[in-house]
Design an enzyme around this catalytic site. Structure first.
Site, PDB file in Angstrom:
ATOM      1  N   LEU A 170      22.253 -29.170  -2.130  1.00 50.29           N
ATOM      2  CA  LEU A 170      20.907 -28.645  -1.891  1.00 50.29           C
ATOM      3  C   LEU A 170      20.864 -27.128  -2.039  1.00 50.29           C
ATOM      4  O   LEU A 170      20.225 -26.420  -1.251  1.00 50.29           O
ATOM      5  CB  LEU A 170      20.392 -29.063  -0.512  1.00 50.29           C
ATOM      6  CG  LEU A 170      20.322 -30.576  -0.251  1.00 50.29           C
ATOM      7  CD1 LEU A 170      19.782 -30.849   1.144  1.00 50.29           C
ATOM      8  CD2 LEU A 170      19.479 -31.277  -1.300  1.00 50.29           C
ATOM      9  N   GLU A 194       0.824  -1.206   0.000  1.00 57.63           N
ATOM     10  CA  GLU A 194       0.000   0.000   0.000  1.00 57.63           C
ATOM     11  C   GLU A 194       0.860   1.258   0.000  1.00 57.63           C
ATOM     12  O   GLU A 194       0.563   2.229  -0.715  1.00 57.63           O
ATOM     13  CB  GLU A 194      -0.924  -0.007   1.229  1.00 57.63           C
ATOM     14  CG  GLU A 194      -1.914  -1.150   1.261  1.00 57.63           C
ATOM     15  CD  GLU A 194      -1.397  -2.363   2.017  1.00 57.63           C
ATOM     16  OE1 GLU A 194      -2.212  -3.058   2.647  1.00 57.63           O
ATOM     17  OE2 GLU A 194      -0.169  -2.621   1.973  1.00 57.63           O
ATOM     18  N   ASP A 204      24.158 -39.427  -1.547  1.00 54.00           N
ATOM     19  CA  ASP A 204      24.483 -38.551  -2.677  1.00 54.00           C
ATOM     20  C   ASP A 204      25.384 -37.376  -2.340  1.00 54.00           C
ATOM     21  O   ASP A 204      25.855 -36.694  -3.246  1.00 54.00           O
ATOM     22  CB  ASP A 204      23.187 -38.008  -3.289  1.00 54.00           C
ATOM     23  CG  ASP A 204      22.296 -39.111  -3.826  1.00 54.00           C
ATOM     24  OD1 ASP A 204      22.835 -40.149  -4.242  1.00 54.00           O
ATOM     25  OD2 ASP A 204      21.062 -38.945  -3.815  1.00 54.00           O
ATOM     26  N   CYS A 219      -0.651  -0.133   7.714  1.00 52.99           N
ATOM     27  CA  CYS A 219      -1.112   0.414   6.434  1.00 52.99           C
ATOM     28  C   CYS A 219      -2.550   0.928   6.472  1.00 52.99           C
ATOM     29  O   CYS A 219      -2.891   1.867   5.753  1.00 52.99           O
ATOM     30  CB  CYS A 219      -0.997  -0.655   5.350  1.00 52.99           C
ATOM     31  SG  CYS A 219       0.704  -1.124   4.986  1.00 52.99           S
ATOM     32  N   CYS A 233      -2.681  -4.114   7.019  1.00 51.69           N
ATOM     33  CA  CYS A 233      -2.296  -4.401   8.406  1.00 51.69           C
ATOM     34  C   CYS A 233      -2.701  -3.261   9.328  1.00 51.69           C
ATOM     35  O   CYS A 233      -2.835  -2.109   8.911  1.00 51.69           O
ATOM     36  CB  CYS A 233      -0.806  -4.673   8.502  1.00 51.69           C
ATOM     37  SG  CYS A 233       0.247  -3.302   7.999  1.00 51.69           S
ATOM     38  N   SER A 293      27.146 -45.711   1.818  1.00 49.19           N
ATOM     39  CA  SER A 293      27.238 -45.252   0.437  1.00 49.19           C
ATOM     40  C   SER A 293      26.206 -45.990  -0.400  1.00 49.19           C
ATOM     41  O   SER A 293      25.713 -47.038  -0.050  1.00 49.19           O
ATOM     42  CB  SER A 293      28.634 -45.511  -0.126  1.00 49.19           C
ATOM     43  OG  SER A 293      28.899 -46.889  -0.165  1.00 49.19           O
ATOM     44  N   GLY A 318      14.322 -39.108   0.492  1.00 43.66           N
ATOM     45  CA  GLY A 318      14.067 -40.369  -0.160  1.00 43.66           C
ATOM     46  C   GLY A 318      12.721 -40.946   0.242  1.00 43.66           C
ATOM     47  O   GLY A 318      11.925 -40.310   0.943  1.00 43.66           O
TER      48      GLY A 318
END
Length: 384
Positions: free
Chosen positions: A222, A59, A218, A94, A85, A182, A314
């Site tokens: 990420l 706003e 893996d 606002c 708000c 692994s 997973g």
């Protein structure tokens, strides 16, 4: 008040602005458009959106834009995707500002679910004689801020499960089993376009969560290497603190969630080593199976300002979220291949009749390179 076609038209414009705010979390995305005139004479005199957490709200941006154009906002209609708000946060409220600027009418997408607001902004406007019309395009406006709504109603983030599988639902080959920490890499099920899409999804979420098995298998980073935007908070579920301090996911910091009890010998030393490697280790109570309690985990994650969480683990972790009914949406990349025996989406879940199976609603399918992306809302996800 009755919603008119013109109201929906300008609310769509406000929504398109709101989507540009990519750094607002934990605040909501909000767009605002100021209109003066009626019918063919209607014109935009100012518009804006909440761009960044701690920055001016939509706003205020729209009012500033109107001033920069040399326009007087007095008597205008404000189209706002969320109730203005009414409380002092990092910026002034606002609703009083709209009153001060002489706005004549406010059309809002939905009520603010924040207990500090929740109708308070509308009350301030109405008491000042401003006409309030709400909700308008409520479903679209709530979806825009689904994480914000989920947090303010259930105290947890919006949880999206992301997975990649073959046509038979398998997420790995039968030979891809853990052996001494692994495993054959699970990369390669889907193509490059799906991987790029995954990085875009990461950039759109506040945090990404995996189980320690994925890290051991893996050693992922990420991050959002293939997309613009900052990398999300990395979170690892690790019941026995078996995460190696050399794991790439710890570079730059990560949150490791483990559980108390007798599940981990030498806990203090392992915690010290992981924290020296950049981890924040948080101990939670175990669930009935002795693993990290997912409900408690989501509460801790939400406390860190996370409103949207992508679970990219997973089959074990994904099944745990589905079994606990703590998931909201699914993003499943399906490759045009049959992988045969091996772990799949839903492995470990068992149902006694079809009425209890995990189901999706509002399902859509799109082509992503050579693969298909299936998206939908879990039946267990409460309405926004």
């Amino acid at each position: 008040m009755t919603i008119r076609k013109i109201d929906e038209y300008y609310m769509k414009r406000a929504l398109s602005l709101a989507w540009r705010g990519t750094e607002t979390s934990p605040n909501p995305r909000v767009g605002c458009v100021l209109i003066k005139g009626e019918g063919d004479g209607a014109r935009v005199v100012g518009e804006g959106y909440h761009a960044k957490y701690g920055g001016p709200h939509a706003e205020v941006e729209a009012l500033s834009d109107a001033a920069a154009r040399g326009e007087d906002a007095r008597g205008a209609t404000a189209y706002v995707t969320l109730e203005p708000c009414s409380h002092l946060g990092k910026t002034p409220p606002c609703a009083p500002r709209l009153v001060k600027e002489g706005i004549a009418r406010v059309v809002a997408g939905s009520e603010d679910p924040n207990p500090k607001v929740r109708g308070g902004g509308f009350n301030i406007l109405r008491e000042a004689g401003i006409e309030v019309t709400a909700p308008c395009l409520e479903k679209e406006c709530k979806w825009l801020n689904r994480g914000f709504f989920r947090y303010n109603t259930l105290g947890r983030p919006w949880v999206t499960l992301k997975a990649a599988a073959g046509l038979d639902g398998r997420m790995a080959l039968a030979s891809e089993t853990l052996v001494s920490g692994s495993r054959t890499s699970l990369r390669g099920i889907t193509g490059d376009d799906a991987l790029n899409w995954t990085h875009l999804m990461r950039a759109a979420h506040d945090a990404i969560l995996v189980g320690v098995g994925t890290v051991l298998a893996d050693d992922p980073e990420l991050t959002t290497r293939r997309a613009c935007g900052k990398s999300p908070l990395r979170i690892i579920l690790d019941t026995r603190l078996s995460l190696p301090p050399s794991a790439r996911v710890l570079e730059g910091g990560a949150l490791v969630l483990t559980c108390g009890g007798d599940v981990c010998n030498g806990r203090a030393e392992k915690m010290r080593v992981l924290e020296e490697a950049g981890a924040e280790v948080y101990v939670l109570p175990p669930d009935k199976s002795g693993r990290v309690d997912l409900g408690a985990a989501l509460s801790v994650i939400a406390e860190r300002g996370v409103r949207s969480l992508m679970v990219e683990g997973g089959p074990t972790v994904l099944s745990a979220f589905m079994g606990a009914e703590l998931c909201d949406s699914l993003a499943l990349f399906m490759a045009p291949s049959v992988m045969g025996e091996g772990p799949g989406l839903g492995s470990g879940l068992c149902f006694d009749f079809m009425g209890n199976v995990v189901k999706l609603r509002e399902v859509c399918v799109r082509k992503v390179g050579a693969d298909a992306l299936v998206e939908g809302i879990f039946r267990c996800s409460p309405a926004l």
